[in-house]
Design a protein around this motif. Structure first.
Motif, PDB file in Angstrom:
ATOM      1  N   UNK B  32       0.833  -1.207   0.000  1.00 58.29           N
ATOM      2  CA  UNK B  32       0.000   0.000   0.000  1.00 58.29           C
ATOM      3  C   UNK B  32       0.867   1.256   0.000  1.00 58.29           C
ATOM      4  N   UNK B  33       2.126   1.113   0.399  1.00 54.55           N
ATOM      5  CA  UNK B  33       3.033   2.267   0.473  1.00 54.55           C
ATOM      6  C   UNK B  33       3.461   2.741  -0.911  1.00 54.55           C
ATOM      7  N   UNK B  34       4.112   3.900  -0.921  1.00 55.10           N
ATOM      8  CA  UNK B  34       4.578   4.449  -2.193  1.00 55.10           C
ATOM      9  C   UNK B  34       5.804   3.705  -2.693  1.00 55.10           C
ATOM     10  N   UNK B  35       5.977   3.750  -4.019  1.00 62.36           N
ATOM     11  CA  UNK B  35       7.150   3.116  -4.628  1.00 62.36           C
ATOM     12  C   UNK B  35       8.429   3.793  -4.174  1.00 62.36           C
ATOM     13  N   UNK B  36       9.437   3.000  -3.988  1.00 64.77           N
ATOM     14  CA  UNK B  36      10.772   3.543  -3.766  1.00 64.77           C
ATOM     15  C   UNK B  36      11.727   2.456  -4.205  1.00 64.77           C
ATOM     16  N   UNK B  37      12.664   2.795  -5.075  1.00 67.62           N
ATOM     17  CA  UNK B  37      13.561   1.757  -5.578  1.00 67.62           C
ATOM     18  C   UNK B  37      14.655   1.462  -4.568  1.00 67.62           C
ATOM     19  N   UNK B  38      14.659   0.247  -4.091  1.00 65.05           N
ATOM     20  CA  UNK B  38      15.720  -0.178  -3.174  1.00 65.05           C
ATOM     21  C   UNK B  38      16.379  -1.448  -3.691  1.00 65.05           C
ATOM     22  N   UNK B 298       3.400   6.803   2.912  1.00 63.82           N
ATOM     23  CA  UNK B 298       4.779   6.486   3.272  1.00 63.82           C
ATOM     24  C   UNK B 298       5.371   5.540   2.234  1.00 63.82           C
ATOM     25  N   UNK B 299       6.704   5.485   2.198  1.00 61.03           N
ATOM     26  CA  UNK B 299       7.374   4.521   1.328  1.00 61.03           C
ATOM     27  C   UNK B 299       7.020   3.113   1.818  1.00 61.03           C
ATOM     28  N   UNK B 300       6.940   2.160   0.890  1.00 63.01           N
ATOM     29  CA  UNK B 300       6.673   0.767   1.292  1.00 63.01           C
ATOM     30  C   UNK B 300       7.728   0.296   2.277  1.00 63.01           C
TER      31      UNK B 300
END
Lengths: 261, 440
Positions: B32-38, B298-300
């Motif tokens: 449900x969180x926002x995308x963030x490339x990790x 929030x970020x995932x």
């Protein structure tokens, strides 16, 4: 007494390139206490024959407090303007006495198009000492107890714990560590834009807690590496009415004093 | 195949099936969180996971808790090899199927027994720290009834499981000595042999029943515990691994960039930009809100952090704001985020897969402005966390929402922001005075 400090625009006009740009920072430019740190550092650079320049009136806040106060727009406006100026002069190497400017320019500017080699003044001064351009021998601090307060944005933030300690070791002083130091160091209470607001309600102030811990080492000098930590610790020492016995000094001031500058 | 085997296979399937369903629910919530490339710098990420999760590198900063924790960790991981044998035996009706390994099997069982004893000792010490010594770290505003009970339940369940294992082995070795049917001579039992005197007076029939009871207690206990994990802080035993793999690799004090704002500011600064240009055709969706008001903003990774938190409180015990009596507790930030996320998840489940506004939000209903503004961003919490959780990321996202969406910074900060905007410094000094220090 005036200090002769060349600006980037002057050097560029005469076709010269400095070996390093000194990023003075807002505290270093305007805060009464921090200006002494700026001047001490400049004296050391002059003494070592470093060809440096400042941006002068073209310098503007890095945006650190705006970003940490949640105003990303303002941060990016500051950052992009500064990057435009820095890139315009082709700046490659920057030194600053403020860990917050250091952190922002080093870590947060590259994504916005500003990539530079950024040094904290403790790192830069160590290089000068190692290269023999600067010489320091104990001087007035020989045998005195000095404790170093790690700035969060230099230590935990950027992993630099050794450079300040290496500098202090040149003073032939007795370096005493607080119970919480290095990665476990306790904040002075100024970071995250706290410097510019009232503390939230609590039992006591963070700087009082930290100063108490520093005074617990019975030091002659509390060494700081950040203008904001310096203010916080100075206030803390005053709170305990110890300003007569314990001095709060920046690393650059200690080295400059030891070098009789 | 006997009735017992069928019952076992059913129990195993139900236990694992229910667990899988819970894991899917948690994965859905994290997404449900926002995308963030990790997913960059993979080699480095494996290294961090190996050091921090597998190697427990940050646990030993506090030696007593660290070493005890490693005892339980190693015990649990290795004893699970014996569970593998139990599963095979349960399905095929064999008994100690791995005993063909001979001397190595004896050694294996002996090591497991010593480890089981280690786990028992560590659990007793941990219970004492919570219930007798009452270490301050385990208290705090956020440590309400459930978090406290959760911690005690976990330790008690572990004691019961280890107890069943050791008693099972004690009865087993008696049955082996008496030459009972199926009970091949296998294993060496350095710890459970201390328990045999309690069972020695019983007849073989009773022992056969007891052996089955302990065997079932151990495996059913494990299956039940497996299904307890996802509703408990104990889920960290699984999430610690992905959570450290996805760690923030940038310097701690580097704040995450907002590329959308970069685009807008660049457009503002571009003299050739057409101020009257119509915006590019979008999909008509309202623009993403600035910063975080609720968990979906929030970020995932922050949401994964929340599920990974085991409420140890090392963060809070090093937080300068908390140490000086401010409202902020980084542990509470993580627990609030998880509790709200669970609430949002239940809301989605109850409304056929879409979230219905419940008039609540993480900001305000769970986390107060006073907590957010107490943070010095010193990162003592992220340094202290044994599984690399980042409460500062959540605090920063919520400050961004407070300031850019709600225009509600602390009053003194408004002054500072105005100064930066007007004269390029947080104080009211003119930019033209920046060189004044050279004149004094």
């Amino acid at each position: 007494m005036t200090t002769r400090v060349p600006t980037m625009s002057e050097l560029t006009a005469s076709g010269e390139t400095p070996e390093v740009l000194f990023w003075v920072g807002c505290a270093g430019s305007f805060d009464d206490r921090a200006r002494k740190i700026t001047k001490a550092f400049v004296k050391l650079m002059h003494h070592a024959g470093v060809k440096f320049a400042v941006l002068g009136t073209e310098e503007s806040c890095t945006g650190d407090p705006a970003r940490r106060a949640g105003n990303e727009f303002l941060f990016q406006m500051q950052a992009l303007q500064n990057i435009q100026v820095l890139n315009g002069y082709g700046v490659r190497r920057i030194v600053t006495a403020c860990p917050h400017c250091f952190n922002t320019i080093r870590n947060e500017y590259p994504e916005l198009g500003g990539s530079y080699e950024v040094l904290h003044h403790s790192q830069f001064l160590n290089t000068l000492l190692r290269e023999g351009r600067l010489k320091v021998e104990g001087g007035s601090f020989r045998g005195k107890r000095i404790t170093f307060h790690d700035p969060c944005y230099l230590g935990r933030g950027n992993g630099e714990y050794e450079a300040p300690r290496e500098l202090l070791s040149k003073l032939d002083a007795e370096l005493v560590e607080m119970k919480r130091s290095r990665a476990q160091g306790l904040c002075c209470g100024a970071g995250g834009a706290q410097m510019f607001k009232e503390a939230e309600p609590g039992d006591r102030e963070v700087n009082i807690a930290r100063s108490e811990e520093a005074l617990g080492t019975a030091p002659a000098v509390i060494a700081a590496g950040c203008p904001f930590c310096n203010t916080m610790m100075t206030d803390g020492v005053k709170h305990f009415e110890k300003e007569g016995e314990v001095a709060v000094k920046d690393l650059a001031e200690l080295i400059a004093e030891a070098a009789d500058l | 195949m006997g009735v017992e085997n069928i019952l076992f296979i059913v129990a195993l399937a139900v236990g694992i099936g229910l667990f899988a369903r819970q894991v899917r629910r948690i994965a859905r919530n994290v997404r449900l969180g926002r995308d963030e490339d990790r997913s960059d710098r993979k080699a480095e990420r494996w290294g961090v996971m190996a050091r921090v999760a597998l190697g427990q590198g940050k646990m030993v900063v506090r030696p007593v808790a660290g070493i005890m924790h490693i005892l339980i960790y190693v015990g649990f991981v290795l004893i699970n090899l014996e569970v593998l044998e139990i599963i095979i035996d349960g399905i095929f009706g064999t008994h100690r199927v791995l005993s063909f390994l001979g001397g190595f099997y004896d050694l294996m069982i002996a090591v497991f027994e010593w480890l089981a004893l280690g786990v028992v000792v560590a659990c007793v010490v941990f219970l004492a720290r919570r219930l007798v010594i009452r270490i301050p770290r385990f208290k705090g505003r956020e440590m309400t009834s459930w978090p406290k009970r959760d911690a005690v339940y976990i330790l008690l369940i572990e004691l019961v499981l280890m107890g069943a294992l050791l008693k099972m082995n004690a009865v087993d070795q008696l049955l082996q000595e008496r030459g009972a049917e199926h009970f091949v001579k296998a294993g060496s039992f350095p710890v459970s042999s201390w328990l045999t005197p309690f069972f020695a007076g019983m007849d073989t029939g009773t022992l056969l029943v007891l052996e089955r009871v302990y065997w079932w207690a151990h495996i059913l206990g494990i299956l039940a515990f497996l299904n307890y994990l996802p509703i408990s802080k104990h889920f960290h035993i699984i999430l610690a691994f992905p959570n450290t793999w996805y760690s923030k690799l940038e310097p701690r004090t580097q704040v995450r960039n907002m590329p959308r704002i970069t685009e807008e500011v660049k457009l503002m600064m571009d003299p050739s930009a057409d101020p009257y240009a119509t915006p590019a055709e979008g999909d008509g969706a309202p623009p993403e809100r600035f910063g975080a008001r609720d968990v979906q903003d929030l970020s995932w990774k922050s949401l994964l952090d929340a599920y990974t938190c085991t409420e140890c409180g090392r963060c809070t015990s090093e937080c300068p704001a908390n140490l000086t009596g401010k409202l902020l507790s980084p542990r509470k930030i993580m627990m609030d985020t998880r509790d709200r996320l669970e609430e949002v998840g239940r809301n989605i489940d109850a409304n056929n897969g879409t979230f219905q506004d419940d008039g609540k939000a993480l900001l305000g209903d769970y986390i107060s402005e006073e907590e957010l503004w107490a943070c010095t961003t010193c990162n003592a919490c992220t340094q202290a966390c044994p599984v690399n959780i980042d409460p500062v990321a959540i605090i920063m996202d919520m400050r961004r929402n407070l300031v850019m969406e709600e225009s509600r910074p602390r009053p003194a900060l408004t002054t500072m922001l105005t100064n930066v905007e007007n004269n390029g410094a947080p104080w009211q000094f003119a930019q033209s005075d920046r060189m004044k220090w050279t004149e004094e």
